[in-house]
Design a protein around this motif. Sequence first.
Motif, PDB file in Angstrom:
ATOM      1  N   HIS A  70       0.518  -1.046  -0.232  1.00  0.00           N
ATOM      2  CA  HIS A  70       0.022  -0.234  -0.205  1.00  0.00           C
ATOM      3  C   HIS A  70       0.872   1.008  -0.157  1.00  0.00           C
ATOM      4  O   HIS A  70       0.174   2.315  -0.397  1.00  0.00           O
ATOM      5  CB  HIS A  70      -0.779   0.131   1.121  1.00  0.00           C
ATOM      6  CG  HIS A  70      -2.284  -1.146   0.878  1.00  0.00           C
ATOM      7  ND1 HIS A  70      -3.073  -0.821   0.398  1.00  0.00           N
ATOM      8  CD2 HIS A  70      -2.344  -2.219   1.189  1.00  0.00           C
ATOM      9  CE1 HIS A  70      -4.002  -1.691  -0.117  1.00  0.00           C
ATOM     10  NE2 HIS A  70      -3.270  -2.596   0.928  1.00  0.00           N
ATOM     11  N   TYR A  74       1.814   0.386  -4.513  1.00  0.00           N
ATOM     12  CA  TYR A  74       0.826   1.279  -4.805  1.00  0.00           C
ATOM     13  C   TYR A  74       0.866   1.962  -5.159  1.00  0.00           C
ATOM     14  O   TYR A  74       0.042   3.158  -6.014  1.00  0.00           O
ATOM     15  CB  TYR A  74      -0.715   0.740  -4.255  1.00  0.00           C
ATOM     16  CG  TYR A  74      -0.745  -1.004  -3.910  1.00  0.00           C
ATOM     17  CD1 TYR A  74      -0.210  -1.526  -4.748  1.00  0.00           C
ATOM     18  CD2 TYR A  74      -0.902  -1.633  -2.766  1.00  0.00           C
ATOM     19  CE1 TYR A  74      -0.218  -3.273  -4.774  1.00  0.00           C
ATOM     20  CE2 TYR A  74      -1.636  -2.827  -2.546  1.00  0.00           C
ATOM     21  CZ  TYR A  74      -0.913  -3.810  -3.908  1.00  0.00           C
ATOM     22  OH  TYR A  74      -0.826  -4.908  -3.556  1.00  0.00           O
ATOM     23  N   MET A  78       0.064   4.031  -8.912  1.00  0.00           N
ATOM     24  CA  MET A  78      -1.230   4.020  -8.622  1.00  0.00           C
ATOM     25  C   MET A  78      -0.533   6.120  -9.688  1.00  0.00           C
ATOM     26  O   MET A  78      -0.922   6.178 -10.207  1.00  0.00           O
ATOM     27  CB  MET A  78      -1.990   4.803  -7.391  1.00  0.00           C
ATOM     28  CG  MET A  78      -2.465   3.833  -6.961  1.00  0.00           C
ATOM     29  SD  MET A  78      -3.564   2.894  -8.403  1.00  0.00           S
ATOM     30  CE  MET A  78      -5.207   3.839  -8.252  1.00  0.00           C
ATOM     31  N   ALA A  92      -6.684  -0.415 -12.692  1.00  0.00           N
ATOM     32  CA  ALA A  92      -6.015   0.359 -11.405  1.00  0.00           C
ATOM     33  C   ALA A  92      -7.555   0.293 -10.556  1.00  0.00           C
ATOM     34  O   ALA A  92      -7.643   0.145  -9.419  1.00  0.00           O
ATOM     35  CB  ALA A  92      -5.396   1.056 -11.854  1.00  0.00           C
ATOM     36  N   GLN A  93      -8.495   1.261 -10.888  1.00  0.00           N
ATOM     37  CA  GLN A  93      -9.384   1.107 -10.171  1.00  0.00           C
ATOM     38  C   GLN A  93     -10.788  -0.043  -9.706  1.00  0.00           C
ATOM     39  O   GLN A  93     -10.970   0.348  -8.925  1.00  0.00           O
ATOM     40  CB  GLN A  93     -10.392   2.590 -10.520  1.00  0.00           C
ATOM     41  CG  GLN A  93      -9.794   3.941 -10.519  1.00  0.00           C
ATOM     42  CD  GLN A  93     -10.131   4.610 -12.321  1.00  0.00           C
ATOM     43  OE1 GLN A  93     -11.135   4.143 -13.154  1.00  0.00           O
ATOM     44  NE2 GLN A  93      -9.856   6.398 -11.597  1.00  0.00           N
ATOM     45  N   TYR A  96      -7.335  -2.109  -6.512  1.00  0.00           N
ATOM     46  CA  TYR A  96      -7.243  -1.097  -5.618  1.00  0.00           C
ATOM     47  C   TYR A  96      -8.480  -2.245  -4.688  1.00  0.00           C
ATOM     48  O   TYR A  96      -8.486  -2.782  -3.611  1.00  0.00           O
ATOM     49  CB  TYR A  96      -7.267  -0.116  -5.849  1.00  0.00           C
ATOM     50  CG  TYR A  96      -6.779   0.574  -4.805  1.00  0.00           C
ATOM     51  CD1 TYR A  96      -5.065   0.323  -4.623  1.00  0.00           C
ATOM     52  CD2 TYR A  96      -7.263   1.145  -3.472  1.00  0.00           C
ATOM     53  CE1 TYR A  96      -4.581   0.445  -3.260  1.00  0.00           C
ATOM     54  CE2 TYR A  96      -6.841   1.895  -2.703  1.00  0.00           C
ATOM     55  CZ  TYR A  96      -5.607   0.506  -2.410  1.00  0.00           C
ATOM     56  OH  TYR A  96      -4.742   1.950  -1.039  1.00  0.00           O
ATOM     57  N   ARG A 100      -7.781  -4.056  -0.766  1.00  0.00           N
ATOM     58  CA  ARG A 100      -7.592  -3.116   0.740  1.00  0.00           C
ATOM     59  C   ARG A 100      -8.751  -4.795   0.843  1.00  0.00           C
ATOM     60  O   ARG A 100      -8.383  -4.363   2.351  1.00  0.00           O
ATOM     61  CB  ARG A 100      -8.498  -2.537   0.633  1.00  0.00           C
ATOM     62  CG  ARG A 100      -9.439  -1.666   0.997  1.00  0.00           C
ATOM     63  CD  ARG A 100      -7.246  -0.918   2.114  1.00  0.00           C
ATOM     64  NE  ARG A 100      -8.077  -0.552   3.481  1.00  0.00           N
ATOM     65  CZ  ARG A 100      -6.976  -0.594   4.179  1.00  0.00           C
ATOM     66  NH1 ARG A 100      -5.768  -0.778   3.524  1.00  0.00           N
ATOM     67  NH2 ARG A 100      -7.260  -0.867   5.409  1.00  0.00           N
ATOM     68  N   GLU A 142      -2.576  -8.339  -7.436  1.00  0.00           N
ATOM     69  CA  GLU A 142      -0.600  -7.337  -7.536  1.00  0.00           C
ATOM     70  C   GLU A 142      -0.136  -7.745  -9.081  1.00  0.00           C
ATOM     71  O   GLU A 142       0.934  -6.802  -9.106  1.00  0.00           O
ATOM     72  CB  GLU A 142      -0.286  -7.622  -6.373  1.00  0.00           C
ATOM     73  CG  GLU A 142      -0.631  -7.273  -5.078  1.00  0.00           C
ATOM     74  CD  GLU A 142       0.342  -7.926  -3.885  1.00  0.00           C
ATOM     75  OE1 GLU A 142      -0.160  -7.512  -3.043  1.00  0.00           O
ATOM     76  OE2 GLU A 142       0.781  -9.237  -4.489  1.00  0.00           O
ATOM     77  N   LEU A 145      -1.395  -6.080 -12.130  1.00  0.00           N
ATOM     78  CA  LEU A 145      -1.393  -4.055 -12.075  1.00  0.00           C
ATOM     79  C   LEU A 145       0.425  -3.985 -12.499  1.00  0.00           C
ATOM     80  O   LEU A 145       0.249  -3.315 -12.828  1.00  0.00           O
ATOM     81  CB  LEU A 145      -1.550  -4.019 -10.200  1.00  0.00           C
ATOM     82  CG  LEU A 145      -2.643  -2.994  -9.710  1.00  0.00           C
ATOM     83  CD1 LEU A 145      -2.400  -3.171  -7.883  1.00  0.00           C
ATOM     84  CD2 LEU A 145      -3.017  -2.205 -10.656  1.00  0.00           C
TER      85      LEU A 145
END
Length: 161
Positions: A70, A74, A78, A92-93, A96, A100, A142, A145
């Motif tokens: 985080h 990230y 981001m 990504a949106q 995430y 979380r 991950e 991402l």
Amino acid sequence: MLSKLEETRKVYAGKHRAIDAFLDARQSLLVEFIRLAGLSPNRNKPRPLPCSEAIQHFCDLLVDYVSAGHFEIYNHVMHAYENAKGEQLALAQEIYPKLRACTDFALRFNDKYSGASEDDLLSLDEDLNRLGPVLEQRFRLEDQLVKALDVVDQLVAETSP
């Protein structure tokens, strides 16, 4: 999970120092998870409960790993996505919030077992059985991402003078 980690490492090793460090941390976490869970080819042999130091060590690695995700990885990802458009930003949106949720589960595990009493250890195997798939999902997310970050980096490199 370890074989998937090696596949990811082969593709992305050396592209970002932060990602290399993150993958090293993932490997350490996985090795300790396997030790703590007592996963071995001989599942018929009962195993003793792990010592409190082993559980605490795993909890420390777990919290360090999700925190690094985080607060280091990230944020980098981001920022790169904010400079991107379209599919990578949308990905990504989408990812995430799922990450979380995995983090929340890991932190609840840590809260329960960091400094756990002997009574708490009675549900350790059950909780490890739940944590395994959560970690596996997290690693998959991950990796998505990281893959998208690689695409963003390639697009930036192509458009840079």
